[in-house]
Design a protein around this motif. Structure first.
Motif, short mmCIF file in Angstrom:
data_model
loop_
_atom_site.label_atom_id
_atom_site.label_comp_id
_atom_site.label_asym_id
_atom_site.label_seq_id
_atom_site.Cartn_x
_atom_site.Cartn_y
_atom_site.Cartn_z
N ASP A 232 2.19 -10.00 8.72
CA ASP A 232 1.70 -11.36 8.90
C ASP A 232 2.43 -12.06 10.04
OD1 ASP A 232 4.17 -12.09 7.91
OD2 ASP A 232 3.40 -12.89 6.02
N GLU A 233 2.13 -13.35 10.23
CA GLU A 233 2.71 -14.10 11.35
C GLU A 233 4.20 -14.31 11.20
OE1 GLU A 233 0.86 -17.11 8.48
OE2 GLU A 233 0.46 -15.10 9.27
N HIS A 234 4.75 -14.08 10.00
CA HIS A 234 6.19 -14.21 9.77
C HIS A 234 6.89 -12.85 9.80
CE1 HIS A 234 5.40 -18.36 8.74
NE2 HIS A 234 4.54 -17.98 7.80
N ASN A 235 6.21 -11.83 10.32
CA ASN A 235 6.75 -10.46 10.40
C ASN A 235 7.08 -9.90 9.02
OD1 ASN A 235 6.60 -10.07 13.20
ND2 ASN A 235 8.55 -11.11 13.54
N ASP A 236 6.33 -10.32 8.03
CA ASP A 236 6.49 -9.81 6.68
C ASP A 236 5.45 -8.72 6.45
OD1 ASP A 236 7.06 -9.35 4.03
OD2 ASP A 236 6.12 -11.19 3.29
N LEU A 237 5.90 -7.54 6.02
CA LEU A 237 4.96 -6.46 5.72
C LEU A 237 4.23 -6.79 4.42
CD1 LEU A 237 3.86 -3.58 6.31
CD2 LEU A 237 5.67 -2.73 4.81
N LYS A 238 2.90 -6.74 4.48
CA LYS A 238 2.08 -7.03 3.31
C LYS A 238 1.29 -5.77 2.93
CE LYS A 238 2.87 -11.54 2.95
NZ LYS A 238 1.77 -12.49 3.18
N VAL A 239 1.10 -5.59 1.63
CA VAL A 239 0.29 -4.49 1.10
C VAL A 239 -0.87 -5.09 0.32
CG1 VAL A 239 0.23 -2.48 -0.41
CG2 VAL A 239 2.26 -2.93 0.97
N LEU A 240 -2.08 -4.80 0.76
CA LEU A 240 -3.28 -5.24 0.07
C LEU A 240 -3.74 -4.14 -0.87
CD1 LEU A 240 -5.73 -7.18 -0.31
CD2 LEU A 240 -6.82 -5.94 1.60
N HIS A 241 -3.93 -4.50 -2.13
CA HIS A 241 -4.39 -3.52 -3.12
C HIS A 241 -5.66 -4.05 -3.78
CE1 HIS A 241 -4.54 -1.80 -7.28
NE2 HIS A 241 -4.45 -0.70 -6.56
N ILE A 242 -6.68 -3.20 -3.84
CA ILE A 242 -7.96 -3.55 -4.46
C ILE A 242 -8.24 -2.56 -5.58
CG2 ILE A 242 -10.44 -3.74 -4.10
CD1 ILE A 242 -9.86 -4.57 -1.24
N ASN A 243 -8.54 -3.10 -6.76
CA ASN A 243 -8.82 -2.27 -7.93
C ASN A 243 -10.19 -2.62 -8.49
OD1 ASN A 243 -8.49 -2.46 -11.27
ND2 ASN A 243 -8.02 -0.50 -10.35
N CYS A 244 -10.98 -1.58 -8.79
CA CYS A 244 -12.28 -1.75 -9.44
C CYS A 244 -12.18 -1.24 -10.86
CB CYS A 244 -13.36 -0.98 -8.68
SG CYS A 244 -13.54 -1.49 -6.96
N PHE A 245 -12.40 -2.14 -11.83
CA PHE A 245 -12.24 -1.77 -13.23
C PHE A 245 -13.22 -2.58 -14.07
CE2 PHE A 245 -10.26 -2.32 -17.44
CZ PHE A 245 -10.06 -1.00 -17.79
N ALA A 246 -13.99 -1.87 -14.89
CA ALA A 246 -14.95 -2.51 -15.81
C ALA A 246 -15.91 -3.43 -15.06
CB ALA A 246 -14.22 -3.27 -16.90
N GLY A 247 -16.34 -3.01 -13.86
CA GLY A 247 -17.31 -3.77 -13.09
C GLY A 247 -16.74 -4.93 -12.30
N ALA A 248 -15.45 -5.18 -12.40
CA ALA A 248 -14.83 -6.30 -11.69
C ALA A 248 -13.91 -5.78 -10.59
CB ALA A 248 -14.04 -7.18 -12.65
N VAL A 249 -13.76 -6.57 -9.53
CA VAL A 249 -12.87 -6.24 -8.42
C VAL A 249 -11.68 -7.20 -8.46
CG1 VAL A 249 -12.62 -6.07 -5.92
CG2 VAL A 249 -14.77 -5.41 -7.01
N THR A 250 -10.49 -6.63 -8.50
CA THR A 250 -9.26 -7.43 -8.47
C THR A 250 -8.51 -7.11 -7.19
OG1 THR A 250 -9.09 -7.39 -10.89
CG2 THR A 250 -7.11 -7.98 -9.65
N ALA A 251 -8.17 -8.17 -6.45
CA ALA A 251 -7.44 -8.00 -5.19
C ALA A 251 -6.08 -8.70 -5.30
CB ALA A 251 -8.23 -8.59 -4.03
N ARG A 252 -5.05 -7.99 -4.88
CA ARG A 252 -3.70 -8.56 -4.88
C ARG A 252 -2.99 -8.15 -3.61
NH1 ARG A 252 -0.02 -7.94 -9.82
NH2 ARG A 252 0.07 -5.79 -9.12
N VAL A 253 -1.98 -8.95 -3.24
CA VAL A 253 -1.22 -8.66 -2.03
C VAL A 253 0.27 -8.67 -2.37
CG1 VAL A 253 -1.12 -11.09 -1.30
CG2 VAL A 253 -0.87 -9.27 0.40
N TYR A 254 0.98 -7.69 -1.82
CA TYR A 254 2.41 -7.53 -2.06
C TYR A 254 3.17 -7.96 -0.81
CZ TYR A 254 6.94 -5.12 -2.47
OH TYR A 254 8.27 -4.82 -2.49
N SER A 255 4.26 -8.71 -1.00
CA SER A 255 5.13 -9.13 0.09
C SER A 255 6.44 -8.35 0.01
CB SER A 255 5.42 -10.63 0.00
OG SER A 255 6.49 -10.99 0.86
N ARG A 256 6.78 -7.67 1.12
CA ARG A 256 8.04 -6.92 1.11
C ARG A 256 9.24 -7.86 1.14
NH1 ARG A 256 9.49 -2.47 5.65
NH2 ARG A 256 9.62 -4.35 6.93
N GLN A 257 9.11 -8.98 1.82
CA GLN A 257 10.22 -9.93 1.87
C GLN A 257 10.51 -10.53 0.50
OE1 GLN A 257 9.55 -12.88 4.90
NE2 GLN A 257 9.79 -11.43 6.59
N ASN A 258 9.44 -10.89 -0.23
CA ASN A 258 9.63 -11.50 -1.56
C ASN A 258 9.68 -10.46 -2.67
OD1 ASN A 258 9.48 -14.03 -0.30
ND2 ASN A 258 7.26 -14.10 -0.54
#
Length: 293
Positions: free
Chosen positions: A150-176
């Motif tokens: 990102d713009e703060h030089n923080d490595l982010k990991v985007l994870h998308i999960n499909c379960f029971a017909g729903a899509v869940t999206a989450r993002v991980y911050s390496r700094q935090n």
């Protein structure tokens, strides 16, 4: 040495060295260890390495992990190396979800729960980034994701999960060292078992996914774009010139430009490689999705 300055030393000299040598220089002193570990230096170093002609091909076999050198487009079999994974797990139980600047996002399939691991095979360093969420909802075949800085030089990991017909999206911050849930597109059916997600491809501050439906209607293809600045999702339609039914489309980047491999099914199997600038795809009409709601 004093007249060279720290910026010249780290950003212009040490950033041009191989990753293994950089790790060795971290032992010089605490200051060097700190400077060589900052997100700014890592970003400069990975960008310089990505411009080299020599690339690496990592293959997960049943019992081994193999790394081959690719020099000027040719596979150098004589340079083949066997690398070990940090966990005591068979390579056949590993799934590569995404990669970014030498980092690999892996899923470890286990009988009780699955785990997500960030792994740098060049310097043999890794970080487990799973939390309690993955103990219950992490699917073995329905997960995808991508990585970005990102713009703060923080490595982010985007994870998308499909379960029971729903899509869940989450993002991980390496700094935090923490996860945060994101809002996904409302009203879409991309969490259904009928759909198959591709790994995320990063290009132009955007991560692109292709989502294919092989059931009803057969050959339906969609593009979901994730803007890394606003951390929001949008749906795009394919350019008209690659409309085909049924077909498969997979994205990749060549010389920092977004390309698509189009595989069509007819009397014979055909494949085409087409260049699609990310700005062109990004300007594709989004009201097609809105009109379906």
């Amino acid at each position: 040495m004093d007249r060279i300055g720290d910026d010249m030393m780290f950003e212009e000299i040490l950033s041009r060295l191989p990753a293994k040598v950089v790790c060795q220089f971290k032992c010089v002193c605490k200051q060097w260890c700190y400077e060589l570990s900052t997100p700014k230096f890592v970003l400069i170093h990975t960008r310089r390495l990505s411009n080299l002609l020599q690339k690496k091909l990592l293959s997960l076999n049943e019992h081994t992990i193999v790394v081959d050198d690719i020099v000027s487009g040719n596979l150098e079999v004589d340079t083949r190396k066997i690398v070990t994974f940090p966990y005591d797990v068979q390579p056949s139980r590993l799934i590569i979800i995404g990669s970014f600047n030498g980092l690999i996002l892996l899923c470890i399939r286990r009988t009780d729960a699955n785990e997500l691991v960030l792994w740098n095979p060049t310097i043999r360093r890794f970080k487990l980034i799973s939390d309690d969420y993955f103990d219950h909802y992490f699917g073995r075949h329905d997960d995808t994701g991508g990585m970005y800085v990102d713009e703060h030089n923080d490595l982010k990991v985007l994870h998308i999960n499909c379960f029971a017909g729903a899509v869940t999206a989450r993002v991980y911050s390496r700094q935090n060292d923490s996860w945060r849930k994101l809002s996904f597109l409302k009203g879409c059916m991309f969490g259904s078992n009928f759909y198959s997600w591709s790994p995320g491809i990063y290009s132009g501050k955007t991560i692109y996914f292709t989502i294919s439906n092989y059931w009803i209607p057969p050959g339906e293809c969609n593009i979901v774009a994730f803007d890394v600045i606003s951390e929001s999702f949008s749906i795009l339609r394919f350019p008209e010139r690659i409309q085909a039914n049924p077909c498969q489309v997979h994205f990749l980047t060549i010389s920092d430009k977004l390309h698509g491999i189009v595989v069509r099914y007819s009397d014979e199997l055909t494949a085409e490689l087409q260049c699609s600038h990310s700005s062109t795809i990004g300007s594709a009409a989004k009201d097609e999705y809105n009109s379906r709601q």
